[in-house]
Structures are given as C-alpha cells and as structure tokens.
Design a protein around this motif. Structure first.
Motif, PDB file in Angstrom:
ATOM      1  N   ASP A  97      86.783  13.655  65.653  1.00 54.96           N
ATOM      2  CA  ASP A  97      86.123  14.899  64.596  1.00 54.96           C
ATOM      3  C   ASP A  97      86.556  16.017  64.906  1.00 54.96           C
ATOM      4  O   ASP A  97      86.228  16.790  64.652  1.00 54.96           O
ATOM      5  CB  ASP A  97      84.413  15.159  65.122  1.00 54.96           C
ATOM      6  CG  ASP A  97      84.179  15.232  66.657  1.00 54.96           C
ATOM      7  OD1 ASP A  97      85.027  15.554  67.083  1.00 54.96           O
ATOM      8  OD2 ASP A  97      83.316  15.556  67.238  1.00 54.96           O
ATOM      9  N   SER A  98      87.519  16.675  65.508  1.00 52.41           N
ATOM     10  CA  SER A  98      87.722  17.654  65.863  1.00 52.41           C
ATOM     11  C   SER A  98      89.825  17.438  65.510  1.00 52.41           C
ATOM     12  O   SER A  98      90.551  18.251  66.022  1.00 52.41           O
ATOM     13  CB  SER A  98      87.737  17.977  67.627  1.00 52.41           C
ATOM     14  OG  SER A  98      86.609  18.280  67.915  1.00 52.41           O
ATOM     15  N   LEU A  99      90.147  16.670  65.000  1.00 52.43           N
ATOM     16  CA  LEU A  99      91.563  16.960  64.862  1.00 52.43           C
ATOM     17  C   LEU A  99      91.890  17.517  63.394  1.00 52.43           C
ATOM     18  O   LEU A  99      92.237  17.239  62.283  1.00 52.43           O
ATOM     19  CB  LEU A  99      92.138  14.812  64.328  1.00 52.43           C
ATOM     20  CG  LEU A  99      91.653  13.828  65.351  1.00 52.43           C
ATOM     21  CD1 LEU A  99      91.799  12.932  64.867  1.00 52.43           C
ATOM     22  CD2 LEU A  99      92.510  14.372  66.329  1.00 52.43           C
ATOM     23  N   TYR A 100      92.171  19.260  63.395  1.00 54.87           N
ATOM     24  CA  TYR A 100      92.470  19.750  62.451  1.00 54.87           C
ATOM     25  C   TYR A 100      94.247  20.397  63.111  1.00 54.87           C
ATOM     26  O   TYR A 100      94.525  21.010  62.164  1.00 54.87           O
ATOM     27  CB  TYR A 100      91.315  21.027  62.911  1.00 54.87           C
ATOM     28  CG  TYR A 100      89.662  20.777  62.664  1.00 54.87           C
ATOM     29  CD1 TYR A 100      89.665  20.379  61.392  1.00 54.87           C
ATOM     30  CD2 TYR A 100      88.926  20.143  63.113  1.00 54.87           C
ATOM     31  CE1 TYR A 100      88.448  20.754  60.967  1.00 54.87           C
ATOM     32  CE2 TYR A 100      87.667  19.853  62.630  1.00 54.87           C
ATOM     33  CZ  TYR A 100      87.599  20.669  61.755  1.00 54.87           C
ATOM     34  OH  TYR A 100      86.058  20.300  61.401  1.00 54.87           O
ATOM     35  N   ASN A 136      93.644  18.935  57.550  1.00 56.42           N
ATOM     36  CA  ASN A 136      92.009  18.256  58.098  1.00 56.42           C
ATOM     37  C   ASN A 136      92.696  16.365  58.270  1.00 56.42           C
ATOM     38  O   ASN A 136      93.537  15.723  57.391  1.00 56.42           O
ATOM     39  CB  ASN A 136      91.353  18.726  57.481  1.00 56.42           C
ATOM     40  CG  ASN A 136      89.934  17.997  57.967  1.00 56.42           C
ATOM     41  OD1 ASN A 136      90.140  16.824  58.999  1.00 56.42           O
ATOM     42  ND2 ASN A 136      89.117  18.765  58.001  1.00 56.42           N
ATOM     43  N   ARG A 137      92.323  16.058  59.613  1.00 57.55           N
ATOM     44  CA  ARG A 137      92.354  14.893  60.063  1.00 57.55           C
ATOM     45  C   ARG A 137      91.361  14.190  60.343  1.00 57.55           C
ATOM     46  O   ARG A 137      91.325  12.754  61.349  1.00 57.55           O
ATOM     47  CB  ARG A 137      93.198  14.071  61.015  1.00 57.55           C
ATOM     48  CG  ARG A 137      95.692  14.468  59.999  1.00 57.55           C
ATOM     49  CD  ARG A 137      96.267  13.511  60.735  1.00 57.55           C
ATOM     50  NE  ARG A 137      98.025  14.012  59.883  1.00 57.55           N
ATOM     51  CZ  ARG A 137      98.269  12.735  58.707  1.00 57.55           C
ATOM     52  NH1 ARG A 137      97.656  11.778  59.000  1.00 57.55           N
ATOM     53  NH2 ARG A 137      99.149  13.048  58.294  1.00 57.55           N
ATOM     54  N   SER A 187      85.373  16.851  57.438  1.00 55.98           N
ATOM     55  CA  SER A 187      84.888  18.157  57.200  1.00 55.98           C
ATOM     56  C   SER A 187      85.054  17.893  55.675  1.00 55.98           C
ATOM     57  O   SER A 187      84.933  19.479  55.096  1.00 55.98           O
ATOM     58  CB  SER A 187      84.896  18.376  58.275  1.00 55.98           C
ATOM     59  OG  SER A 187      86.177  18.971  58.606  1.00 55.98           O
ATOM     60  N   GLY A 188      86.417  18.127  55.653  1.00 56.40           N
ATOM     61  CA  GLY A 188      86.803  19.218  54.436  1.00 56.40           C
ATOM     62  C   GLY A 188      87.599  20.863  54.528  1.00 56.40           C
ATOM     63  O   GLY A 188      87.597  20.797  53.345  1.00 56.40           O
ATOM     64  N   LYS A 189      87.385  20.748  56.136  1.00 55.74           N
ATOM     65  CA  LYS A 189      88.229  22.029  55.865  1.00 55.74           C
ATOM     66  C   LYS A 189      89.627  22.127  55.835  1.00 55.74           C
ATOM     67  O   LYS A 189      89.936  21.260  57.328  1.00 55.74           O
ATOM     68  CB  LYS A 189      86.798  22.658  57.337  1.00 55.74           C
ATOM     69  CG  LYS A 189      85.362  23.119  57.190  1.00 55.74           C
ATOM     70  CD  LYS A 189      85.146  23.716  58.241  1.00 55.74           C
ATOM     71  CE  LYS A 189      84.947  22.959  59.511  1.00 55.74           C
ATOM     72  NZ  LYS A 189      84.228  23.397  60.689  1.00 55.74           N
TER      73      LYS A 189
END
Length: 285
Positions: free
Chosen positions: A145-148, A167-168, A173-175
């Motif tokens: 949930d933190s693959l940014y 974002n992965r 999350s779309g961010k």
C-alpha cells in the motif's frame, strides 16, 4: 461507514467529476527496430528530437527526426542504463536523463545524469551525476500500500528538476507523489512537494512521462492511454492545478511525451502485441 469506504467513495466522486476529452494522435513515423522501447523524449530549442530507451538497452541517447529515423547516437560516458525512464532539458540546452525506474521500489541508487550542452558535440559526452533519495521511503521495498517510489516522469523548471512518481500501490490510491531536486551535481534528499490525484484506474492513471511547455504554463503527465494537462499552478505547488484529461484512444504502451511547442505534444509508444514503436503528434486546443 468505515474510513476505507469513505476514501473509496471520495476517489470515485473525484474521478466522476473529471470530464474526459478525446484526443486524436497523428502518426508522424515509426522508429527503427533498434528503438523498440523509447522511454523518454525531449526537443531542443533548435527543434532536435532526442530519445532514450529503458532498462536492458544501451547507455546511449539518440537524435531522431520527425519520421522516427535515427540521425545520430551518443554513448554517455560513465553513465549506466540501469533503467532510464525519461528525458528533459533546461533553457540552456543541458539534457537530463532520469535513471530512476524502480518497478519493485527496491532501488537505493537513483540518479539523474546531466549532459551539458557543449558535451553534445562529442561522440561520448560526459555527464554529471545528481544522486537522490526519497525521504518518505523507509523500506526497500515498502508494503504494497506504499509502492509510490517508481518514477518515469520529470521536467526542468527554474533550477530544479520536478519528479512525479509512478503509483504501484495495492489497493490503488491514484496518487502521484511530487518531489524536486536541484539541477546541479551532488547527492540530495529530494524535497517533497505533495501529492496529486489523477484518477482511480491503475491501467490509465500512473505517470509514464512528463514535460512542461516552453512558456511554463502547461504540464503534460502521460499515462497508458491518457494525457493529463495541468494548468493554473504556481510552482513549486502543483497540487491545486486544474487538470484536463485527454483519452488518446490507443492500447499501445505509451511511454514518452514532450512539448514540441506550446500548442502540440510529441508522443512515443513502445512495441507490444497491439503495435507501437511509433512517433505521434497531438495538437492541443
């Protein structure tokens, strides 16, 4: 109602509120077979088009014409193509190669290579290294949930390189996270500038390339099949930008965008089962 449901509903409402426009790509040419994976592209003030390829390819930049034909290639001295993902330029004509592809979010050696303009006349130009890290990333890789921290898009503006992450996250999350680093040789902790919500579809809303118009008034963020045009911003804060979404009506793997002038974009795609390996122009209203 749970907090997770509220967040999901907020994303859906935001996505529905964004009107999507249709774009028509005008095919200019096709790259030769040796350029199957063009991942970054930029145009100089003189109209020269430079492109790069991503991981597994040579440590070279290529100058092409608007038909996609290679006019020259330059091997970058002391620069290893671990995963070159985007290309940008400053007002002085210096080129920057973003070696920051990070599919698994596990890299600790992110770097941008700066090629001075006067080196571009050499067959093996030297490049300065701008090494950096993301201060928000503590684990390599982080939880799903933190693959940014994969990156495929950046541009130059006012002595800084502005970075938009890919974002992965799962759930998605779309961010895109926004950072900047100075455009000078050195080692930096990237400055976090905020996040930007593009849309909620992972297949179409993850940034694969970025550029800013010559007049500095419009940012183009490319994704798979979409381009997001950002306006009404004041740098370095892009989080409150107006966003126009253009559907490019294609299933190919679109990886590169740059402004040819203030009113048009050049776009390139990689070769996949749907076709690709082409250079296109998109006229903007």
């Amino acid at each position: 109602m749970s907090r997770l449901v509220l967040v999901f509903l907020l994303i859906v409402v935001q996505a529905c509120a964004q009107k999507t426009y249709w774009g028509e790509l005008d095919k200019l040419g096709k790259f030769p077979s040796k350029l199957k994976e063009v991942s970054g592209m930029e145009v100089t003030e003189e109209g020269k088009i430079w492109v790069i390829e991503d991981s597994g390819n040579k440590d070279k930049i290529y100058r092409v014409d608007k038909d996609g034909d290679i006019k020259e290639s330059l091997k970058i001295d002391h620069a290893k193509n671990q995963d070159w993902e985007d290309l940008t330029i400053d007002k002085k004509g210096n080129l920057y190669v973003g070696d920051f592809g990070n599919n698994k979010n596990a890299r600790k050696d992110l770097v941008i290579y700066k090629i001075p303009k006067d080196e571009l006349d050499k067959k093996e130009p030297n490049a300065d290294k701008i090494a950096f890290k993301y201060p928000q990333q503590k684990d390599f890789p982080p939880e799903t949930d933190s693959l940014y921290f994969d990156t495929e898009g950046f541009f130059h503006l006012n002595d800084y390189l502005y970075i938009f992450t890919k974002n992965r996250t799962r759930p998605y999350s779309g961010k895109s996270l926004i950072y900047r680093v100075p455009d000078k040789k050195g080692e930096y902790e990237a400055e976090y500038l905020g996040s930007l919500f593009l849309c909620a579809d992972q297949d179409h809303c993850s940034v694969t390339s970025a550029d800013i118009s010559p007049n500095g008034k419009t940012i183009a963020l490319l994704s798979y099949g979409f381009v997001f045009l950002l306006t009404d911003f004041t740098a370095p804060d892009f989080t409150k930008s107006s966003i126009k979404i253009i559907d490019l009506q294609t299933d190919t793997q679109i990886e590169s965008v740059c402004f040819y002038d203030n009113g048009s974009l050049l776009i390139a795609d990689e070769e996949n089962k749907y076709g690709g390996r082409k250079l296109y122009e998109l006229k903007l209203d």
